[in-house]
Design an enzyme around this catalytic site. Sequence first.
Site, PDB file in Angstrom:
ATOM      1  N   ASP A  44     -42.227 -17.791  24.932  1.00 31.29           N
ATOM      2  CA  ASP A  44     -42.063 -18.704  23.883  1.00 31.29           C
ATOM      3  C   ASP A  44     -41.787 -17.730  22.725  1.00 31.29           C
ATOM      4  O   ASP A  44     -42.556 -16.644  22.559  1.00 31.29           O
ATOM      5  CB  ASP A  44     -43.371 -19.514  23.699  1.00 31.29           C
ATOM      6  CG  ASP A  44     -42.958 -20.731  22.968  1.00 31.29           C
ATOM      7  OD1 ASP A  44     -42.854 -20.423  21.631  1.00 31.29           O
ATOM      8  OD2 ASP A  44     -43.079 -21.774  23.400  1.00 31.29           O
ATOM      9  N   ASP A  70     -37.142 -14.780  22.446  1.00 23.52           N
ATOM     10  CA  ASP A  70     -36.139 -15.657  21.679  1.00 23.52           C
ATOM     11  C   ASP A  70     -35.281 -15.769  22.594  1.00 23.52           C
ATOM     12  O   ASP A  70     -34.343 -15.098  23.149  1.00 23.52           O
ATOM     13  CB  ASP A  70     -35.586 -14.716  20.615  1.00 23.52           C
ATOM     14  CG  ASP A  70     -34.666 -15.424  19.553  1.00 23.52           C
ATOM     15  OD1 ASP A  70     -34.325 -16.811  19.972  1.00 23.52           O
ATOM     16  OD2 ASP A  70     -34.120 -14.808  18.582  1.00 23.52           O
ATOM     17  N   VAL A  71     -35.006 -17.082  23.015  1.00 26.30           N
ATOM     18  CA  VAL A  71     -34.243 -17.517  24.170  1.00 26.30           C
ATOM     19  C   VAL A  71     -32.662 -17.426  23.612  1.00 26.30           C
ATOM     20  O   VAL A  71     -31.738 -17.667  24.348  1.00 26.30           O
ATOM     21  CB  VAL A  71     -34.313 -18.795  24.646  1.00 26.30           C
ATOM     22  CG1 VAL A  71     -35.576 -18.934  25.512  1.00 26.30           C
ATOM     23  CG2 VAL A  71     -34.249 -19.796  23.572  1.00 26.30           C
ATOM     24  N   TYR A 162     -26.262 -31.276  17.917  1.00 27.98           N
ATOM     25  CA  TYR A 162     -27.431 -31.322  18.851  1.00 27.98           C
ATOM     26  C   TYR A 162     -26.941 -32.199  20.142  1.00 27.98           C
ATOM     27  O   TYR A 162     -26.882 -31.661  21.467  1.00 27.98           O
ATOM     28  CB  TYR A 162     -28.639 -31.870  18.655  1.00 27.98           C
ATOM     29  CG  TYR A 162     -29.716 -32.223  19.442  1.00 27.98           C
ATOM     30  CD1 TYR A 162     -30.434 -31.300  19.903  1.00 27.98           C
ATOM     31  CD2 TYR A 162     -29.820 -33.496  20.037  1.00 27.98           C
ATOM     32  CE1 TYR A 162     -31.445 -31.377  20.748  1.00 27.98           C
ATOM     33  CE2 TYR A 162     -30.578 -33.509  20.850  1.00 27.98           C
ATOM     34  CZ  TYR A 162     -31.701 -32.720  21.318  1.00 27.98           C
ATOM     35  OH  TYR A 162     -32.619 -33.133  22.227  1.00 27.98           O
ATOM     36  N   LYS A 166     -26.360 -30.437  23.959  1.00 24.56           N
ATOM     37  CA  LYS A 166     -26.878 -30.906  25.056  1.00 24.56           C
ATOM     38  C   LYS A 166     -25.880 -31.568  26.113  1.00 24.56           C
ATOM     39  O   LYS A 166     -26.326 -31.604  27.299  1.00 24.56           O
ATOM     40  CB  LYS A 166     -27.993 -32.105  24.732  1.00 24.56           C
ATOM     41  CG  LYS A 166     -29.195 -31.329  23.894  1.00 24.56           C
ATOM     42  CD  LYS A 166     -29.951 -30.399  24.673  1.00 24.56           C
ATOM     43  CE  LYS A 166     -31.248 -30.023  24.066  1.00 24.56           C
ATOM     44  NZ  LYS A 166     -31.878 -28.886  25.019  1.00 24.56           N
ATOM     45  N   THR A 197     -44.621 -36.661  21.728  1.00 29.79           N
ATOM     46  CA  THR A 197     -44.967 -35.305  21.518  1.00 29.79           C
ATOM     47  C   THR A 197     -45.658 -35.144  19.831  1.00 29.79           C
ATOM     48  O   THR A 197     -44.817 -36.092  19.122  1.00 29.79           O
ATOM     49  CB  THR A 197     -44.213 -34.222  21.711  1.00 29.79           C
ATOM     50  OG1 THR A 197     -43.174 -34.600  21.067  1.00 29.79           O
ATOM     51  CG2 THR A 197     -43.671 -34.360  23.078  1.00 29.79           C
TER      52      THR A 197
END
Length: 257
Positions: A44, A70-71, A162, A166, A197
Amino acid sequence: MTATMDDVSGDTAPSLLVFGGGSGIGLAAVRLAAGRGDRVTVADLDPVARSRLAELGQRLGAEIGFIECDVTDGASVAAAVGHVLARHGQLDQVLTTVGGATIADVPDLDQSVWDRELSFNLTSAYHVAHCVLPVLAARGAGALVLTSSGQAVMAATDRAGYAAAKAGVISLTRSLAGSVAARGVRVNCLAPGPTDTPRFRAMNGGDEGVEAVRAAMPMGWIPQAEDCAEVALFLLSDAARAVTGQTVHVNGGLLMP
């Protein structure tokens, strides 16, 4: 964080790597998996996640590994995979729950927003798959779950970048699954809808906005992070050994594609 071969465990419990496991659905998956005895590592970008996970591990009586990652950077993802292999000697299951939207109507969707959305939501999934699938394929076993969104199959006019990214994750899932199926590796996709969340609550303006979403839910309640995490862990498990290339929507009946 650097691991040495002295850390390698002879434990036969699954070795699970969760990208984005410091919060939300990822954290819920970590809590469930660590609670049942899996060897869990979180990658993460949020350094605060380290202390959060340490506290969780103390409560569960489990050691939860952490590596800052860092993905959107392939080298950073490769380092996270290498960390798990050094620590546990193998990698069995990988979940990536990274994602997030920039709210912008289509006329305001400039290239900087577009590029950021694709990098964070789609290219990140590519980096994870590119690094972990050769490891799993070499073993002839294992599973990867990517995370998309219900927005991927909707007219998301306030977050078109986004939604497009996705949707790309869903397509990427099928391509990846087809490429490694003969090697004994499975790839599936989780597509959450509204999920209760802290970030969801903030994006919806707090309790009043959340109540409006709840009122629109066919089942009368908003799924919790654990509801999505349970599905992700099922897809990673041997119980789903005949399931690959699939996208599972978890949204309380709000969307039935």
